[in-house]
Design an enzyme around this catalytic site. Structure first.
Site, mmCIF file in Angstrom:
data_model
loop_
_atom_site.group_PDB
_atom_site.id
_atom_site.type_symbol
_atom_site.label_atom_id
_atom_site.label_comp_id
_atom_site.label_asym_id
_atom_site.label_seq_id
_atom_site.Cartn_x
_atom_site.Cartn_y
_atom_site.Cartn_z
ATOM 1 N N SER A 155 35.668 50.785 30.506
ATOM 2 C CA SER A 155 35.865 49.789 31.548
ATOM 3 C C SER A 155 34.608 49.605 32.401
ATOM 4 O O SER A 155 33.564 49.239 31.884
ATOM 5 C CB SER A 155 37.067 50.167 32.400
ATOM 6 O OG SER A 155 37.406 49.101 33.258
ATOM 7 N N ASP A 312 35.016 42.610 35.065
ATOM 8 C CA ASP A 312 34.356 43.884 34.792
ATOM 9 C C ASP A 312 34.018 43.920 33.292
ATOM 10 O O ASP A 312 34.402 43.015 32.550
ATOM 11 C CB ASP A 312 35.215 45.068 35.265
ATOM 12 C CG ASP A 312 36.473 45.272 34.445
ATOM 13 O OD1 ASP A 312 36.895 44.320 33.746
ATOM 14 O OD2 ASP A 312 37.045 46.373 34.488
ATOM 15 N N ASP A 316 39.283 43.375 32.003
ATOM 16 C CA ASP A 316 40.678 43.496 32.437
ATOM 17 C C ASP A 316 40.814 43.362 33.957
ATOM 18 O O ASP A 316 41.924 43.278 34.474
ATOM 19 C CB ASP A 316 41.351 44.779 31.914
ATOM 20 C CG ASP A 316 40.722 46.063 32.430
ATOM 21 O OD1 ASP A 316 39.648 46.004 33.083
ATOM 22 O OD2 ASP A 316 41.290 47.139 32.177
ATOM 23 N N ARG A 317 39.666 43.314 34.674
ATOM 24 C CA ARG A 317 39.708 43.101 36.122
ATOM 25 C C ARG A 317 38.973 41.815 36.482
ATOM 26 O O ARG A 317 38.145 41.336 35.720
ATOM 27 C CB ARG A 317 39.030 44.255 36.853
ATOM 28 C CG ARG A 317 39.838 45.528 36.908
ATOM 29 C CD ARG A 317 39.026 46.567 37.685
ATOM 30 N NE ARG A 317 39.829 47.716 38.074
ATOM 31 C CZ ARG A 317 40.106 48.723 37.275
ATOM 32 N NH1 ARG A 317 39.661 48.712 36.028
ATOM 33 N NH2 ARG A 317 40.830 49.745 37.709
ATOM 34 N N THR A 390 50.953 54.255 41.564
ATOM 35 C CA THR A 390 49.635 53.651 41.377
ATOM 36 C C THR A 390 49.265 53.578 39.900
ATOM 37 O O THR A 390 49.419 54.558 39.176
ATOM 38 C CB THR A 390 48.580 54.523 42.084
ATOM 39 O OG1 THR A 390 49.095 54.875 43.351
ATOM 40 C CG2 THR A 390 47.291 53.772 42.258
ATOM 41 N N GLU A 414 47.539 45.176 41.370
ATOM 42 C CA GLU A 414 47.135 46.346 42.145
ATOM 43 C C GLU A 414 45.856 46.010 42.906
ATOM 44 O O GLU A 414 45.078 45.151 42.485
ATOM 45 C CB GLU A 414 46.926 47.575 41.256
ATOM 46 C CG GLU A 414 45.837 47.439 40.233
ATOM 47 C CD GLU A 414 45.619 48.709 39.415
ATOM 48 O OE1 GLU A 414 46.351 49.688 39.591
ATOM 49 O OE2 GLU A 414 44.687 48.695 38.599
ATOM 50 N N LYS A 428 46.830 44.835 33.071
ATOM 51 C CA LYS A 428 45.990 43.891 33.803
ATOM 52 C C LYS A 428 45.127 43.098 32.828
ATOM 53 O O LYS A 428 44.708 43.628 31.797
ATOM 54 C CB LYS A 428 45.152 44.614 34.850
ATOM 55 C CG LYS A 428 44.331 45.783 34.337
ATOM 56 C CD LYS A 428 43.695 46.495 35.520
ATOM 57 C CE LYS A 428 42.854 47.671 35.077
ATOM 58 N NZ LYS A 428 43.649 48.817 34.604
#
Length: 602
Positions: A155, A312, A316-317, A390, A414, A428
């Site tokens: 990631s 990212d 996924d972000r 979380t 999140e 995500k």
């Protein structure tokens, strides 16, 4: 040297077939470099619910060909036990663009070794022929009804790291006790199987399939169902800049824009192609805010673009920034973008579904350290909101349960800039989030509104939610434990604190011990975990603060929020109040001097 290290290194010399890592271990032994050998062979990487994440290099504590083979052999045996039809259904494997030339490790090579392991056991493998975003793996698991998915990625970690992320047949990340079962199976299957290193077996194997073309087609077809204003997108004057931060996102975000009938976004040229060195950024993490976006700001100013979309490296972000009238750039926090996307997906759903009886089946989720803004929207609009622990593994698995009960999960998010806008990916997804954010901005522009103005309108309608999060660095587990134990025994009589400075505490939930004083039986509803620290304080002034340890970094994190009821609140006054509350928490609960904690570097 002690016998344990001797045994580990002796096995390594027998089993490792990668000349670069093999040579480096031989050299360490020849040099008698005990310290480095202890680092490489002291302890095996721990396989957790997030799989593996570690630096690439030689030894059992690192990501390399041998540890990839060992991990996959264990995972393979575990899957054989869990699924009688594994040989009919198979697994999907994909990878990002990470590489570590000194040890010869790279994500593509690791993915080929993973594929080889499964194929030697007669298990069908769907191996992408080129890099993909992480969400393509859970998407493929569901789309092709496979038993599991594996993504080789670290990631947004530093460039020397890599990882091994695992999805179950329900399309979500694994939860406990699967991680324990897989760990045990890895320990039982350490010796490489006869053909483990021979990835030429993949060439022409009838068990190997390349899903790239068909999945690319079906993913973007499915994505089109979330396009609500095609004609607006076609005509829009809003200009976008996109950066994939040297990762995998570029081609996929371009395709997503095409699927929504947008003109392509301007790509930051220095960052659009995958580069495992990440040369233009200190950390390849858009969560770090403005530092990662410097080149994006420059390109946007040049092309007169008002919105920046940043993924990212494994896409996924998503981070979003908007040019304000003052000329300043505003980077939205994960909580702010969560509010905007949640509002948008609900508003768009409501327009298509006039029948209000369907509201009872609508759900949104967020994690317990994220903003409670969705709860406020849900209360007023009449749909369901749930919070989970979380991490997206909890939201993905809970979404799956709800979908299986016939519910409609519209959105989950999140605060760590992760968004699930389309339930065909139960994790995500920064590709769908990017194009949906673009449509939201284009639609608002037709009403002469900016994202910032709409965010303010959401806060006025549903109540201001001001958040502030940060962390302290602490490398000593003993100190961390002592800090949290002191909070549980604040007065010396096993009582939690009743105040924090001038702020009265009205409620406490401790998910390490399972205590929750808001429940009639004082027992927490969310699952508890003895192995990680997490305490949430509710304050009489409407504030909520959670202190927790990080699963992947030497940090004690805190997340704070002040929620005001709807109506005209003064956001500046709320910000001031929250800042004072956070200062009190830092001073009285963290006590950085006493525990020698390093603050976050600004």
């Amino acid at each position: 040297m002690d016998t344990r290290l001797d045994q580990e290194t002796a096995r390594w010399l027998r089993w490792d077939k990668n000349p670069l890592t093999l040579e480096s271990v031989k050299q360490l032994i020849a040099d008698g470099n005990k310290e480095e050998l202890e680092k490489c062979f002291g302890a095996r990487m721990e396989f957790g619910t997030a799989g593996l994440r570690a630096p690439m290099g030689a030894g059992i504590s690192r990501m390399n060909g041998l540890t990839i083979i060992q991990t996959t052999q264990g995972f393979c045996r575990y899957l054989e036990k869990q699924f009688s039809d594994l040989k009919q259904r198979g697994v999907v494997i994909s990878f990002d663009a990470r590489a570590h030339p000194p040890s010869g490790g790279n994500s593509r090579r690791f993915a080929r070794l993973v594929a080889t392991t499964f194929i030697t056991q007669g298990i069908p493998v769907y191996l992408f022929s080129d890099i993909t975003p992480t969400p393509f793996v859970p998407y493929t698991v569901l789309h092709l009804k496979l038993c599991a998915g594996i993504m080789i990625t670290a990631s947004h970690n530093p460039k020397q790291d890599n990882g091994y992320k695992v999805y179950w047949d329900n399309g979500a990340q694994i939860t406990s006790p699967h991680d324990k079962g897989i760990s045990r199976a890895i320990e039982e299957n350490l010796e490489p199987w006869p053909q483990a290193w021979d990835d030429s077996l993949l060439n022409g194997s009838p068990l190997l399939h390349d899903p790239s073309a068909s999945i690319n087609k079906s993913y973007f077809e499915d994505l089109k169902k979330y396009c609500f204003h095609r004609s607006v997108n076609r005509e829009t004057k809003v200009k976008f800049v996109h950066t994939s931060v040297h990762g995998v996102g570029h081609d996929f975000v371009q395709s997503a824009f095409k699927a929504f009938d947008f003109a392509p976004p301007e790509a930051v040229p220095e960052q659009k192609d995958p580069d495992p060195e990440f040369p233009t950024v200190k950390y390849p993490n858009p969560e770090e805010g403005k530092g990662v976006l410097t080149l994006s700001f420059a390109l946007a100013d040049k092309t007169k673009a008002r919105i920046i979309l940043a993924n990212d490296p494994d896409a996924d972000r998503l981070a979003v920034a908007e040019k304000q009238d003052s000329g300043e750039w505003r980077v939205f926090s994960g909580n702010e973008l969560g509010a905007l996307l949640g509002w948008w997906l609900f508003t768009s759903w409501k327009e298509k579904n006039q029948d209000h009886s369907a509201l009872k089946d609508i759900y949104m989720l967020s994690s317990t350290v994220s903003s409670k803004i969705l709860r406020a929207i849900a209360l007023k609009e009449g749909f369901h909101f749930e919070e989970t622990l979380t991490g997206f593994k909890w939201m993905g698995n809970r979404a799956r349960q709800l979908i299986d009960q016939g519910k409609n999960v519209l959105f989950a998010f999140e605060e760590a800039i992760g968004y699930m806008c389309c339930p065909f990916v139960l994790d995500k997804d920064g590709v769908s989030a990017a194009v949906i954010s673009a449509e939201l901005a284009s639609f608002l522009a037709t009403k002469n509104l900016t994202l910032s103005q709409q965010l303010k309108a959401i806060y006025v309608e549903y109540g201001y939610h001001i958040t502030k999060a940060s962390y302290f660095i602490c490398h000593d587990q003993g100190t961390i434990k002592q800090l949290f134990e002191n909070l549980r025994n604040y007065d010396g009589k096993n009582n939690y604190p009743k105040t924090c400075g001038r702020f009265a505490i009205s409620g406490i939930r401790d998910l390490t011990t399972g205590y929750d004083d808001s429940q009639p039986d004082k027992k927490a509803v969310l699952p508890t975990s003895k192995s990680s620290q997490m305490i949430t304080f509710t304050f009489a002034n409407g504030g909520v603060a959670t202190m927790r340890t990080s699963g992947t970094e030497p940090k004690i994190k805190y997340y704070s929020e002040l929620c005001a009821p709807p109506g005209n609140s003064d956001p500046e006054q709320l910000k001031k109040e929250l800042n004072e509350l956070v200062s009190a928490i830092e001073e009285h609960f963290f006590q950085p001097q006493k525990y020698n904690l390093q603050p976050k570097a600004e």
